[in-house]
Design an enzyme around this catalytic site. Structure first.
Site, short mmCIF file in Angstrom:
data_model
loop_
_atom_site.label_atom_id
_atom_site.label_comp_id
_atom_site.label_asym_id
_atom_site.label_seq_id
_atom_site.Cartn_x
_atom_site.Cartn_y
_atom_site.Cartn_z
N ASP A 51 -0.30 -7.35 34.01
CA ASP A 51 -0.81 -8.69 33.70
C ASP A 51 -0.94 -9.56 34.96
O ASP A 51 -0.07 -9.55 35.83
CB ASP A 51 0.14 -9.39 32.73
CG ASP A 51 0.18 -8.73 31.36
OD1 ASP A 51 -0.08 -7.52 31.29
OD2 ASP A 51 0.48 -9.44 30.37
N HIS A 53 -2.67 -13.01 34.44
CA HIS A 53 -2.53 -14.32 33.77
C HIS A 53 -2.88 -15.52 34.64
O HIS A 53 -2.13 -16.50 34.70
CB HIS A 53 -1.13 -14.49 33.19
CG HIS A 53 -0.94 -13.75 31.89
ND1 HIS A 53 -1.73 -13.99 30.79
CD2 HIS A 53 -0.08 -12.76 31.55
CE1 HIS A 53 -1.34 -13.18 29.81
NE2 HIS A 53 -0.36 -12.42 30.24
N ASP A 79 -5.15 -8.70 30.55
CA ASP A 79 -4.48 -10.01 30.62
C ASP A 79 -4.71 -10.66 31.99
O ASP A 79 -3.77 -11.01 32.70
CB ASP A 79 -2.99 -9.90 30.27
CG ASP A 79 -2.77 -9.91 28.76
OD1 ASP A 79 -3.75 -9.73 28.02
OD2 ASP A 79 -1.61 -10.10 28.32
N ASN A 111 -4.76 -8.09 25.42
CA ASN A 111 -4.85 -8.87 24.18
C ASN A 111 -5.27 -10.32 24.44
O ASN A 111 -5.72 -11.00 23.54
CB ASN A 111 -3.52 -8.82 23.42
CG ASN A 111 -2.38 -9.42 24.20
OD1 ASN A 111 -2.20 -9.15 25.39
ND2 ASN A 111 -1.59 -10.27 23.56
N HIS A 112 -5.13 -10.79 25.69
CA HIS A 112 -5.58 -12.15 25.99
C HIS A 112 -7.07 -12.22 26.26
O HIS A 112 -7.61 -13.33 26.34
CB HIS A 112 -4.79 -12.74 27.15
CG HIS A 112 -3.46 -13.28 26.72
ND1 HIS A 112 -3.24 -14.62 26.49
CD2 HIS A 112 -2.30 -12.65 26.43
CE1 HIS A 112 -1.98 -14.79 26.10
NE2 HIS A 112 -1.39 -13.62 26.05
N HIS A 242 -3.33 -1.43 27.64
CA HIS A 242 -2.63 -2.70 27.86
C HIS A 242 -1.30 -2.75 27.09
O HIS A 242 -0.26 -3.10 27.64
CB HIS A 242 -3.50 -3.88 27.44
CG HIS A 242 -2.78 -5.19 27.61
ND1 HIS A 242 -2.53 -5.73 28.85
CD2 HIS A 242 -2.21 -6.03 26.71
CE1 HIS A 242 -1.85 -6.85 28.70
NE2 HIS A 242 -1.63 -7.07 27.42
N HIS A 316 1.63 -5.76 29.41
CA HIS A 316 1.86 -6.52 28.18
C HIS A 316 3.22 -7.17 28.05
O HIS A 316 3.35 -8.21 27.43
CB HIS A 316 1.63 -5.58 26.98
CG HIS A 316 1.46 -6.26 25.66
ND1 HIS A 316 0.73 -7.42 25.50
CD2 HIS A 316 1.90 -5.94 24.41
CE1 HIS A 316 0.74 -7.78 24.22
NE2 HIS A 316 1.45 -6.90 23.55
#
Lengths: 415, 385
Positions: A51, A53, A79, A111-112, A242, A316
């Site tokens: 990730d 982010h 992500d 998932n983001h 992910h 994740h």
């Protein structure tokens, strides 16, 4: 300098690029991504990242530690956006690099990368704030729908090549016996874990790290995956997703059959691949996240065996040490957002897998193929030899030493 | 993140005076004296944490976590939606304290009781209690309680609190009549009233640091009935004081104001664990906002909080992290409801964040009045592994 190179250099400076150019890049990216399979095949060597982010400055630190594109091949496990303050710059830079060097960088979906989640966790607001409209958010979401769901890394080596070093340093060969090497952001080895001494660690009752290594940087369960490095040098196939596995998916081929070009659904196989987590349970369990499932060691070992995989790499989940191997090293979590949300105090890691050159560069294509499932599965069958793994652990990029930049991220607490 | 609700750091920097830096995290607290200007700015930062809390409360209400029709009246300006874990944290902390308050009030309901809320700010608990319709609770029924409720806070905060109470009949209706609003230092400033006295509700504009057994009690404290079983609440308040000052405040009540024979209970909601990686970042992030959690080092664990209670003369204690409250203190059905409100993708972060806040409680008073029975049960339920 082409427009694309200009955009890359703007984005590297953490500046946004004009909306029409975003539109064009997203369009080009979609044309590229639409050609990719649900499970992209990637050849080693490759550096696997978790990730991001929107922590742009930490992404720059990642490139500093792991090498720049296109010198290093990268695989990002999703992500890219939400939570951090620079989701736009981070995602658009990765996307530009993808368009510029399509064979050097692989992006899979997290998932983001979803309309619904980005409206809750910040990316939508960021687009609105920086462009004054949701257009750019819409372009990006259209790209999200085309991102692959997973990647299969082939041609890995069971041994570790020496790390790239400064000119001043002598290149030190790595013993063939070393399965795992951990390096810090200054390119110094902080721990090594040999295959053959695995039993020694286990008899010591040490499931985390051998004596002499910093206990906090050791992965839990760094037991090696094989009885010996032996004469074969292939590290086997590594599946990257992910989140993790799905009760609806028992083979990599089943992932290949999904219709991925859509918003991430609330349930079903595609949702599970992006949302599930490994956990110390017998088989499957309900996820506290409200989507996906929890899956236990037997599920992973069985899946790896049936699909001829040596390892599953996934992201994740925040892990304080940056990476965490579980279930006798059959699965690893890689987390690449240091001090996550500017709040969590964790370090980050990337995973380098080397290339197996022992076979003249010819890669066995059988890895990850279905068909093995017809064979009887023996639960205690030894898992296949894992790839040599180098984890580079790094900390958050230093903040502006001059004081408080206007955009200093502010983390929430309960006050 | 909700940057727009955070005080603008540059304006605060100006308020602190020219040419002065922020100092290093941790050193701010060790400066007992400073210029008046300096202390004023520090106090202001602490006072403003109340707006942070009330915005968080409104976010949790609007997302369906909490039922609180009064939250909206105490948020000035636009509300802001918080992240799911912040909403969940607001929910758990509110429920945890509500549970303790309810246990206290529901035992022997005919007996009049008293609550003293320190640094109450814009807290809505009084209004929620007074608007209560009878609801089943355990084997009994929760009624509108027979309680006298005192709130104590900085003058700046009580002034801010009284404004909506005077303005909105939805609030004022629950205060009851007669009610008197006044200004503590200048009676002509009727628009800036900072003091409220009603039968069951008192708002005191008092700087807690001025409470001193050797000095006369603040004017309004004669409304505090020192014979009633009393619950003192500090919801993220005493942690902003120096440890010695925080101790002085509690002892002012437990040892000076109330005779030993009066049953007294204390609820503390505070951060804990400053020394692990998350805790260190928390301390330095808050310090960058000018917020120093001064008691955190001394009272940085549940064990330290329990020992603290005993040092106040509160022999019986309980305590649990916000994470423990969520895991063990919220019924499964309710947990399912709450988990279904928002998709919480911040599971690991929740464990970290919620593990760094605790609710601790301690009490004194004989078993004959039974008023702490529920507290004892909660301690047993939550502190058991």
């Amino acid at each position: 300098m082409s427009d694309l190179d200009k955009a890359i250099s703007e984005l590297r400076a953490c500046k946004i690029i004009p909306e029409p150019q975003v539109r064009e890049i997203c369009h080009k990216a979609r044309e590229l991504l639409i050609e990719e399979a649900n499970v992209v095949q990637v050849d080693a060597p490759v550096t696997i990242c978790g990730d991001i982010h929107g922590q742009f400055h930490d992404l720059m630190e990642l490139f500093r530690v792991g090498g720049d594109v296109p010198d290093t091949n990268y695989l990002f496990m999703g992500d890219f956006v939400d939570r951090g303050f620079y989701s736009l710059e981070s995602f658009l830079l990765l996307l530009c690099l993808k368009v510029r060097y399509p064979d050097r960088i692989t992006l899979i979906r997290g998932n983001h990368e979803s309309r619904q989640i980005t409206t809750v966790y910040g990316f939508y607001d960021e687009c609105l704030r920086k462009y004054g409209s949701a257009n750019v958010w819409r372009y990006c979401c259209e790209v999200f729908d085309y991102l692959a769901l997973g990647a299969l890394v082939l041609g890995t080596s069971s041994t570790l090549e020496p790390s790239f070093t400064d000119q001043s340093q002598a290149i030190e060969p790595v013993d063939d016996d070393v399965e795992i090497e951990i390096m810090n952001s200054r390119n110094e080895v902080t721990a090594r874990f040999p295959r053959s001494r695995r039993r020694l660690f286990e008899s010591d009752g040490l499931n985390s790290s051998p004596p002499g290594t910093p206990s906090k940087t050791g992965p839990s369960g760094t037991g090696a995956t094989s009885d010996s490095g032996g004469s074969h040098h292939s590290g086997g196939a590594v599946l990257c997703v992910h989140g993790g596995l799905s009760p609806l998916i028992d083979s990599v081929d089943k992932i290949r059959l999904l219709d991925r070009k859509q918003e991430v659904p609330h349930e079903g196989a595609m949702c599970d691949l992006l949302w599930s987590d490994p956990d110390e349970i017998d088989t499957w369990g309900l996820s506290p996240r409200g989507a996906g499932f929890l899956f236990g060691p037997e599920i992973v070992k069985r899946f790896n065996h049936l699909n001829d995989l040596s390892l599953i790499a996934r992201a994740h989940q925040l892990v304080m040490e940056g990476f965490k191997e579980m279930f006798d090293s059959s699965i690893v979590t890689v987390w690449s957002a240091p001090n996550y949300c500017y709040r969590c105090g964790n370090v980050a890691a990337i995973l380098e897998l080397g290339e197996d050159t022992s076979n003249g560069g010819v890669i066995s294509r059988s890895n990850g193929d279905a068909g093995r499932s017809v064979q009887a599965f023996t639960p205690n069958l030894a898992p296949r030899s894992g790839p040599g793994r180098r984890y580079r652990v790094f900390e958050a990029a230093p903040q502006d030493p001059r004081g408080m930049p206007a955009k200093k991220p502010v983390a929430d607490y309960f006050l | 993140m909700s940057a727009s609700q955070i005080p603008n750091l540059n304006t605060l920097r100006n308020a602190r005076g020219r040419g002065r830096g922020w100092g290093h995290p941790g050193t701010v607290s060790s400066l007992p004296t400073g210029s008046e200007e300096d202390n004023f700015a520090k106090d202001k930062v602490v006072q403003q944490t109340d707006q942070d809390a009330s915005v968080s409360r409104l976010s949790a209400v609007e997302t369906g976590y909490l039922d609180d029709p009064f939250a909206k009246y105490f948020v000035s300006g636009e509300g802001q939606r918080r992240f799911p874990i912040i909403n969940r944290g607001t929910y758990v902390r509110t429920k945890a304290i509500d549970n303790l308050v309810n246990e206290f009030l529901s035992k022997d309901p005919a007996q009049e009781k008293q609550i003293v809320s320190l640094g109450a700010g814009s807290d809505t608990r009084f209004f929620r209690l007074m608007s209560r319709r009878p609801v089943p609770h355990g084997r009994g029924i929760l009624q509108r309680p027979n309680v006298i409720y005192h709130e104590i806070d900085f003058q700046a905060n009580t002034t801010q609190k009284l404004h909506p109470i005077k303005t909105f009949s939805e609030l004022r209706g629950h205060v009851g009549s007669p009610v008197s609003f006044s200004h503590s230092t200048n009676s002509s400033e009727i628009y800036n009233d900072d003091t409220l006295h009603a039968d069951q509700y008192h708002v005191h504009p008092v700087d807690l640091r001025n409470l001193d057994p050797s000095r006369p009690a603040p004017h309004g404290f004669n409304f505090i009935d020192t014979a009633l079983p009393t619950l003192i609440i500090s919801e993220c308040c005493l942690c902003y004081l120096a440890p010695a000052a925080a101790d002085t405040v509690v002892r002012y009540f437990t040892q000076h104001l109330f005779p030993n024979t009066t049953p007294v209970g204390l609820i503390l909601y505070e951060p804990i664990h400053p020394n692990d990686p998350f805790g260190k970042v928390m301390v330095s992030n808050l310090a960058a906002r000018g917020i120093v959690l001064q008691t955190l080092k001394k009272y940085g664990s549940l064990e330290a909080q329990a020992a603290r209670m005993k040092s106040y003369g509160l022999e019986s204690t309980g305590g649990a992290s916000v994470k423990d409250f969520w895991d063990k203190g919220v019924e499964e059905k309710e947990k399912e409801r709450v988990a279904g409100l928002e998709m919480v993708d911040e599971v690991e972060e929740w464990d970290l964040l919620a593990g760094h806040y605790c609710v601790a409680w301690g009490w004194r008073g004989g078993p004959e009045d039974n008023v702490w029975e529920g507290w004892k049960m909660m301690a047993e339920k939550l502190c058991r592994n």
